[in-house]
Design a protein around this motif. Structure first.
Motif, PDB file in Angstrom:
ATOM      1  N   SER A  16       0.850  -1.184   0.000  1.00 12.02           N
ATOM      2  CA  SER A  16       0.000   0.000   0.000  1.00 12.02           C
ATOM      3  C   SER A  16       0.889   1.239   0.000  1.00 12.02           C
ATOM      4  O   SER A  16       2.078   1.178   0.332  1.00 12.02           O
ATOM      5  CB  SER A  16      -0.924   0.015   1.225  1.00 12.02           C
ATOM      6  OG  SER A  16      -0.174   0.193   2.422  1.00 12.02           O
ATOM      7  N   GLY A  37      -2.707   5.338  -3.481  1.00 12.99           N
ATOM      8  CA  GLY A  37      -3.741   4.431  -3.942  1.00 12.99           C
ATOM      9  C   GLY A  37      -3.189   3.188  -4.600  1.00 12.99           C
ATOM     10  O   GLY A  37      -2.103   3.212  -5.210  1.00 12.99           O
ATOM     11  N   THR A  76      -5.306  -0.838   0.118  1.00  8.42           N
ATOM     12  CA  THR A  76      -5.190   0.354   0.949  1.00  8.42           C
ATOM     13  C   THR A  76      -4.318   0.032   2.160  1.00  8.42           C
ATOM     14  O   THR A  76      -4.006  -1.126   2.439  1.00  8.42           O
ATOM     15  CB  THR A  76      -6.574   0.795   1.429  1.00  8.42           C
ATOM     16  OG1 THR A  76      -7.121  -0.239   2.275  1.00  8.42           O
ATOM     17  CG2 THR A  76      -7.524   1.039   0.250  1.00  8.42           C
TER      18      THR A  76
END
Length: 297
Positions: A100, A104, A123
């Motif tokens: 992550s 994004g 995420t």
């Protein structure tokens, strides 16, 4: 002044023999287990470790042997130089990874494609929830953005260093009142933070993994307040190809931060403060322990 490592065996030059991700039935490690992270010999299966989050064992054919594979996942909050290097090492060692960053999951598509089917992007919350270990490798100034709830009860490995020009001023750090990893631990009250991977240049980290027992195996320092979490972190570090040296609690993490003898310099072919320009060279546990002891505020 340094405590013995809670992991098996001990530190200060002794070879770390905690298990990698492959083992045979009955919790015994396979002597034919392949890969940099696999450790030949006897040991306890990480799946059986109390409090572990592993998804359980699965059978796999490997080099003519039928072995059990701990379906372990490394979660990464941050996927820059250190994060992406750790992801590569983890995949090479047979772990799954969830990456992550702050921009994004779609911005990590090229890295995920390079890493192959063991990697996926998500995420920060998804990486935190998926990881059996979770590495936080983001600028210190963003530490309060690390998700709290999905990390409860987990070992969280902090790679951070305090750079005032990047992070802004933290008076409590400037005064020596606390350390950067202690700040993260206060933020993650129900997690167990271990400081690691912060003192080695990412190119040297990529170049230095060796099998357990190798004469030129490199050691990395760790610090943490929870003994079990340090065992967990040492298991991951061993799986990735390194020994560990226990520097003590998080309050002693300053001993391997910028400006200390353990920061960068030990992992080069020749000692120099310009370590980013020098090829990687191994640093044994004895060397790291000596440099930790020599560190001064």
């Amino acid at each position: 002044m340094f405590a013995r490592s809670p992991a098996r065996p001990l530190l200060f030059g002794q070879r770390h023999a905690t298990p990698g991700p492959l083992h045979s039935p009955g919790g015994r490690l396979s002597t034919r287990a392949p890969g940099r992270g696999a450790v030949a010999g006897r040991g306890r299966c990480p799946c059986a470790r109390a409090g572990a989050g592993f998804r359980g064992p699965a059978w796999k054919e490997s080099r003519g042997s039928r072995v059990l594979v701990c379906m372990a996942t490394l979660g990464l909050i941050g996927s820059g130089h250190i994060g992406s290097t750790l992801a590569r090492l983890a995949v090479d060692a047979g772990l799954d990874v969830v990456l992550s960053n702050s921009r994004g999951p779609e911005t990590l598509s090229e890295l995920v494609a390079e890493l192959g089917p063991r990697a996926r992007a998500g995420t920060a919350e998804e990486a935190a929830a998926a990881g059996d270990w979770v590495v936080v490798t983001i600028p210190l100034k963003a530490y309060q953005q690390v998700p709290v709830e999905p990390l409860a009860g987990k070992t969280v490995i902090d790679t951070n260093n305090y750079y005032p020009d990047r992070d802004g001023k933290f008076p409590a750090l400037d005064s020596g009142e606390t350390t950067s990893s202690e700040l993260l631990q206060r933020h993650l009250k129900r997690s167990q933070v271990v400081k690691a991977f912060n003192n080695i240049y990412f190119k040297h980290l990529a170049a230095l993994p060796r099998p357990a027992g190798a004469a030129d195996r490199t050691a990395l320092p760790i610090a943490g307040d929870d003994a079990t979490a340090k065992v967990n972190a040492a298991e991951l570090i061993n799986t990735l190809g390194f020994d560990t040296v226990d520097a003590g609690p998080l309050a002693e993490g300053w001993r391997f931060e910028p400006g200390t003898p353990v920061y960068g310099t030990p992992y080069t072919e020749k000692s120099t403060s310009h370590f980013v320009d020098v090829p990687a060279g191994p640093a044994a546990a004895d060397r790291i322990a000596e440099d930790l002891a020599a560190a001064k505020h």
